[in-house]
Scaffold this motif. Structure first.
Motif, short mmCIF file in Angstrom:
data_model
loop_
_atom_site.label_atom_id
_atom_site.label_comp_id
_atom_site.label_asym_id
_atom_site.label_seq_id
_atom_site.Cartn_x
_atom_site.Cartn_y
_atom_site.Cartn_z
N GLU A 2 0.79 -1.21 0.17
CA GLU A 2 0.03 -0.13 -0.11
C GLU A 2 1.10 1.34 0.20
O GLU A 2 1.99 1.37 0.53
N ASN A 13 -3.95 0.55 -2.95
CA ASN A 13 -3.69 -0.89 -2.79
C ASN A 13 -3.33 -1.48 -3.88
O ASN A 13 -4.01 -1.44 -4.87
N GLU A 15 -2.94 -4.73 -4.96
CA GLU A 15 -4.08 -5.70 -4.97
C GLU A 15 -5.17 -5.41 -5.70
O GLU A 15 -5.63 -5.92 -6.34
N GLU A 16 -5.78 -4.10 -5.13
CA GLU A 16 -7.00 -3.51 -5.72
C GLU A 16 -6.88 -2.84 -6.74
O GLU A 16 -7.88 -2.89 -7.54
N TYR A 18 -6.98 0.70 -9.07
CA TYR A 18 -7.91 1.50 -8.78
C TYR A 18 -8.99 1.48 -10.08
O TYR A 18 -8.55 2.48 -11.19
N PRO A 25 -6.61 -4.21 -10.99
CA PRO A 25 -6.06 -4.75 -9.84
C PRO A 25 -4.62 -5.62 -10.13
O PRO A 25 -4.41 -6.16 -10.94
#
Length: 51
Positions: A2, A13, A15-16, A18, A25
């Protein structure tokens, strides 16, 4: 991993990603476009710190 915006606290993040901004991701912070801006306060990547 992050990264947090030093100005407003928005968190990117890896992994996520935007998705709302077209960033898939799993996209690493260093792979974000050079002109990436914080979606909340519009500062550049140089204003982010690893969290």
């Amino acid at each position: 991993m992050e990264y947090v915006c030093d100005v407003c606290g928005w968190i990117y993040n890896e992994e996520e990603g935007y998705p709302e901004g077209g960033i898939a991701p799993g996209t690493k912070f260093e792979d974000l476009p050079e002109d990436f801006e914080c979606p909340l306060c519009s500062v550049g990547k140089d204003q982010f710190s690893q969290n």
